[in-house]
Motif scaffolding. Structure first.
Motif, PDB file in Angstrom:
ATOM      1  N   ALA A 253       9.748  14.396  -7.524  1.00 20.32           N
ATOM      2  CA  ALA A 253       9.099  13.618  -7.512  1.00 20.32           C
ATOM      3  C   ALA A 253      10.931  12.703  -7.617  1.00 20.32           C
ATOM      4  O   ALA A 253      10.406  11.412  -7.053  1.00 20.32           O
ATOM      5  N   GLN A 254      11.651  13.590  -7.316  1.00 20.11           N
ATOM      6  CA  GLN A 254      13.123  12.470  -7.533  1.00 20.11           C
ATOM      7  C   GLN A 254      13.038  12.197  -5.538  1.00 20.11           C
ATOM      8  O   GLN A 254      13.717  10.963  -5.530  1.00 20.11           O
ATOM      9  N   LEU A 255      12.694  13.034  -4.623  1.00 19.44           N
ATOM     10  CA  LEU A 255      12.957  13.076  -3.211  1.00 19.44           C
ATOM     11  C   LEU A 255      11.542  11.290  -2.947  1.00 19.44           C
ATOM     12  O   LEU A 255      12.271  10.359  -2.161  1.00 19.44           O
ATOM     13  N   ILE A 256      10.774  11.487  -3.894  1.00 16.90           N
ATOM     14  CA  ILE A 256       9.607  10.826  -3.847  1.00 16.90           C
ATOM     15  C   ILE A 256      10.087   8.776  -3.920  1.00 16.90           C
ATOM     16  O   ILE A 256       9.986   8.311  -3.529  1.00 16.90           O
ATOM     17  N   TYR A 257      10.798   9.504  -4.672  1.00 18.91           N
ATOM     18  CA  TYR A 257      10.792   8.027  -5.625  1.00 18.91           C
ATOM     19  C   TYR A 257      11.757   7.225  -4.790  1.00 18.91           C
ATOM     20  O   TYR A 257      12.168   6.204  -5.338  1.00 18.91           O
ATOM     21  N   ARG A 258      12.981   8.451  -4.270  1.00 18.99           N
ATOM     22  CA  ARG A 258      13.374   7.669  -3.252  1.00 18.99           C
ATOM     23  C   ARG A 258      13.420   6.823  -2.207  1.00 18.99           C
ATOM     24  O   ARG A 258      13.912   5.706  -2.090  1.00 18.99           O
ATOM     25  N   VAL A 259      12.272   7.728  -1.855  1.00 21.65           N
ATOM     26  CA  VAL A 259      11.520   6.328  -0.944  1.00 21.65           C
ATOM     27  C   VAL A 259      11.074   5.722  -1.453  1.00 21.65           C
ATOM     28  O   VAL A 259      11.093   4.395  -0.614  1.00 21.65           O
ATOM     29  N   VAL A 260      10.312   5.222  -2.900  1.00 23.73           N
ATOM     30  CA  VAL A 260      10.271   4.387  -3.205  1.00 23.73           C
ATOM     31  C   VAL A 260      10.799   3.325  -2.924  1.00 23.73           C
ATOM     32  O   VAL A 260      10.948   1.558  -3.007  1.00 23.73           O
ATOM     33  N   GLU A 261      12.408   3.793  -3.811  1.00 22.06           N
ATOM     34  CA  GLU A 261      12.908   2.805  -4.233  1.00 22.06           C
ATOM     35  C   GLU A 261      13.429   2.154  -2.680  1.00 22.06           C
ATOM     36  O   GLU A 261      13.965   0.492  -3.197  1.00 22.06           O
ATOM     37  N   ASP A 262      13.613   2.581  -1.686  1.00 17.26           N
ATOM     38  CA  ASP A 262      14.329   2.290  -0.456  1.00 17.26           C
ATOM     39  C   ASP A 262      12.724   0.939  -0.501  1.00 17.26           C
ATOM     40  O   ASP A 262      13.035  -0.024   0.806  1.00 17.26           O
TER      41      ASP A 262
ATOM     42  N   LYS B  46       0.917  -1.023   0.104  1.00 15.04           N
ATOM     43  CA  LYS B  46      -0.108   0.207  -0.046  1.00 15.04           C
ATOM     44  C   LYS B  46       0.562   1.123   0.638  1.00 15.04           C
ATOM     45  O   LYS B  46       0.414   2.127  -0.934  1.00 15.04           O
ATOM     46  N   LEU B  47       1.977   1.507   0.652  1.00 12.81           N
ATOM     47  CA  LEU B  47       3.081   2.778   0.719  1.00 12.81           C
ATOM     48  C   LEU B  47       3.564   2.861  -0.402  1.00 12.81           C
ATOM     49  O   LEU B  47       3.653   3.433  -1.229  1.00 12.81           O
ATOM     50  N   VAL B  48       3.626   2.135  -0.952  1.00 16.52           N
ATOM     51  CA  VAL B  48       4.426   1.800  -2.781  1.00 16.52           C
ATOM     52  C   VAL B  48       3.684   2.445  -3.563  1.00 16.52           C
ATOM     53  O   VAL B  48       3.880   3.424  -4.106  1.00 16.52           O
ATOM     54  N   LYS B  49       2.227   1.309  -3.544  1.00 21.91           N
ATOM     55  CA  LYS B  49       1.772   2.334  -4.578  1.00 21.91           C
ATOM     56  C   LYS B  49       0.671   3.763  -4.129  1.00 21.91           C
ATOM     57  O   LYS B  49       1.210   4.560  -5.322  1.00 21.91           O
ATOM     58  N   PHE B  50       1.026   4.254  -2.875  1.00 23.33           N
ATOM     59  CA  PHE B  50       0.235   5.208  -2.819  1.00 23.33           C
ATOM     60  C   PHE B  50       1.538   6.683  -3.181  1.00 23.33           C
ATOM     61  O   PHE B  50       1.530   7.798  -3.090  1.00 23.33           O
ATOM     62  N   ILE B  51       3.038   6.087  -2.206  1.00 20.60           N
ATOM     63  CA  ILE B  51       4.121   6.644  -2.336  1.00 20.60           C
ATOM     64  C   ILE B  51       4.202   7.197  -4.012  1.00 20.60           C
ATOM     65  O   ILE B  51       4.879   8.094  -4.697  1.00 20.60           O
ATOM     66  N   GLU B  52       4.106   5.903  -5.142  1.00 21.47           N
ATOM     67  CA  GLU B  52       4.275   5.922  -5.733  1.00 21.47           C
ATOM     68  C   GLU B  52       3.420   7.047  -6.818  1.00 21.47           C
ATOM     69  O   GLU B  52       4.115   7.298  -8.063  1.00 21.47           O
ATOM     70  N   MET B  53       2.744   6.653  -6.443  1.00 16.72           N
ATOM     71  CA  MET B  53       0.806   8.047  -7.069  1.00 16.72           C
ATOM     72  C   MET B  53       1.370   9.058  -7.234  1.00 16.72           C
ATOM     73  O   MET B  53       1.418   9.695  -7.748  1.00 16.72           O
ATOM     74  N   HIS B  54       1.918   9.615  -5.805  1.00  9.73           N
ATOM     75  CA  HIS B  54       2.437  11.008  -5.791  1.00  9.73           C
ATOM     76  C   HIS B  54       4.045  11.484  -6.452  1.00  9.73           C
ATOM     77  O   HIS B  54       3.601  12.227  -6.913  1.00  9.73           O
ATOM     78  N   GLY B  55       5.050  10.942  -6.084  1.00  7.95           N
ATOM     79  CA  GLY B  55       6.245  11.185  -7.116  1.00  7.95           C
ATOM     80  C   GLY B  55       5.671  10.836  -8.275  1.00  7.95           C
ATOM     81  O   GLY B  55       6.113  11.637  -9.070  1.00  7.95           O
ATOM     82  N   ASN B  56       4.629  10.205  -9.397  1.00 11.33           N
ATOM     83  CA  ASN B  56       3.856  10.320 -10.752  1.00 11.33           C
ATOM     84  C   ASN B  56       3.677  12.034 -10.849  1.00 11.33           C
ATOM     85  O   ASN B  56       3.536  12.247 -11.913  1.00 11.33           O
ATOM     86  N   SER B  57       2.884  11.837  -9.713  1.00 12.31           N
ATOM     87  CA  SER B  57       2.237  13.564  -9.627  1.00 12.31           C
ATOM     88  C   SER B  57       2.962  14.605  -9.467  1.00 12.31           C
ATOM     89  O   SER B  57       2.431  15.367 -10.164  1.00 12.31           O
ATOM     90  N   GLU B  58       3.708  14.718  -8.950  1.00 11.56           N
ATOM     91  CA  GLU B  58       5.161  15.811  -9.073  1.00 11.56           C
ATOM     92  C   GLU B  58       5.174  15.256 -10.422  1.00 11.56           C
ATOM     93  O   GLU B  58       5.645  16.521 -11.075  1.00 11.56           O
ATOM     94  N   LEU B  59       5.531  15.040 -10.753  1.00 13.71           N
ATOM     95  CA  LEU B  59       6.917  14.504 -12.633  1.00 13.71           C
ATOM     96  C   LEU B  59       5.259  15.053 -13.917  1.00 13.71           C
ATOM     97  O   LEU B  59       5.715  16.121 -14.236  1.00 13.71           O
TER      98      LEU B  59
END
Lengths: 297, 96
Positions: A75-84, A29-42
């Protein structure tokens, strides 16, 4: 720790770090939510990017460019969180381009005039900052921590947006008309932005305390904060039902939830064109990534 | 890509605090990204950019020898003070 203990832990305000044990469902759920946030920034920079060259003054061009840099930085910061959490950034970008993952409804619409740019920077960012401020209390601590910086920069964007709008409202009739028309276009997507009024008890994102507030609570906060600001400029909110009832709760025409679903599942007026642009630029810059990584190796 | 942890100092004299991380192919790129992410608005006067691998993380603090003389709870003054006051006849009246 069992899944039930973990749930009780986050529900009582406990926070989780990257290396802590977490249930698979929570991680997913975290990945899905945070990834969508990153996508939206981008994706959120594209409606504004279209106006950098057409912005009315050099100052506005520079401010808009800086805002675009901010959002890409988020987007960069958020994708970093997803990556971890286990999903590489490259995979996020692939899934975005292929339409497998989603991004926020407001970035699927066209930016018709300079009035739209002002309304986006002011009201779309205002709606976004309400969601993002609630994420400062997210149970996943690394995400909550970067939200501090993101909220700080977003509040800067609202300032920029308000300045654009106030300048136009103090200008000619044609400028005031541009703002009113843009507001008319953006009101429906803005009302849909915080999602359908699902009860927090039924919202898994709230149950895991990824979000700390319900959708309707966020929308009420948006209306409370910004409708008076819209009205005081002499603008008309295109909803005859909009108003505060005796209990202090905002009432409004039911937003079109079918449109929201249709748009975020990849069928918005600008979805295909904007994803195509992402795809093209990604292909065009492939050699840069290859060169940089080869040189570092 | 290598993950670099970034620490920033907000004002001279303050402690460096963890700001976040950047992914970069090497130290030079990491520095450039860290500057853009955490320094372009004047929010930092200095940054530390450290490869994540170089950070040793410690979680367990086992006190096998019960070394409570390192801690406040090793010095239970309250009871002793009460006794000493009674001995000296300076104890405050019981029912206040």
């Amino acid at each position: 720790m069992t899944e039930q203990e973990f749930l009780e832990y986050v529900q009582s305000g406990g926070q989780v770090e990257t290396d802590d044990w977490m249930p698979d469902d929570y991680r997913a759920k975290l990945v899905k939510f945070i990834e969508m946030h990153g996508n939206s920034e981008l994706m959120g920079v594209l409606p504004e990017r279209e106006w950098i060259l057409r912005a009315p003054t050099l100052q506005r061009k520079l401010a808009l460019t800086a805002k675009v840099q901010d959002e890409v930085g988020h987007a960069q910061l958020i994708y970093r969180v997803v990556e971890d959490l286990g999903k590489p950034r490259e995979q996020c970008l692939e899934d975005l381009i292929s339409g497998k993952s989603k991004f926020h409804n407001v970035f699927h619409y066209p930016t018709e005039t300079w009035g739209d740019v002002g309304v986006i920077a002011w009201l779309v960012d205002a709606a976004a900052i309400i969601s993002q401020k609630a994420l400062l209390k997210c149970s996943y601590a690394p995400y909550a921590r970067i939200m501090k910086k993101i909220c700080w920069e977003e509040s800067f964007h609202i300032l920029h947006g308000r300045d654009v709008i106030l300048t136009m409202m103090n200008g000619a009739d044609e400028q005031r008309e541009l703002v009113q028309e843009a507001l008319n276009r953006w009101w429906a997507p803005l009302m849909q932005f915080h999602g359908n009024p699902i009860s927090p008890a039924d919202d898994p994102m709230f149950q895991w305390r990824i979000k700390s507030q319900g959708n309707e609570e966020a929308r009420q906060q948006f209306l409370d904060g910004y409708v008076p600001q819209i009205w005081e400029l002499g603008l008309i909110v295109p909803d005859p039902k909009l108003g505060k009832n005796d209990e202090g709760v905002w009432e409004y025409t039911e937003p079109d939830w079918a449109e929201l679903k249709h748009v975020v599942t990849g069928h918005g007026p600008q979805t295909a064109e904007r994803l195509e642009l992402r795809k093209t630029t990604r292909a065009e810059t492939e050699w840069v990534r290859r060169t940089v990584l080869a040189e570092a190796a | 890509m290598i993950v670099y942890e970034v620490f920033r100092q907000e004002r001279k004299g303050q402690a460096f605090a963890h700001a976040g991380s950047v992914g970069a192919p090497d130290a030079a790129f990491a520095e450039a990204y860290a500057r853009e992410q955490y320094g372009r608005r004047g929010e930092s006067v200095a940054l530390w950019v450290v490869p994540r691998e170089a950070v040793a993380e410690i979680h367990e603090f086992v006190d096998e020898l019960q070394k409570n003389y390192h801690r406040v709870d090793g010095y239970p003054l309250k009871e002793k003070l009460k006794e000493a006051r009674e001995r000296a006849g300076t104890a405050p009246p019981a029912d206040r």
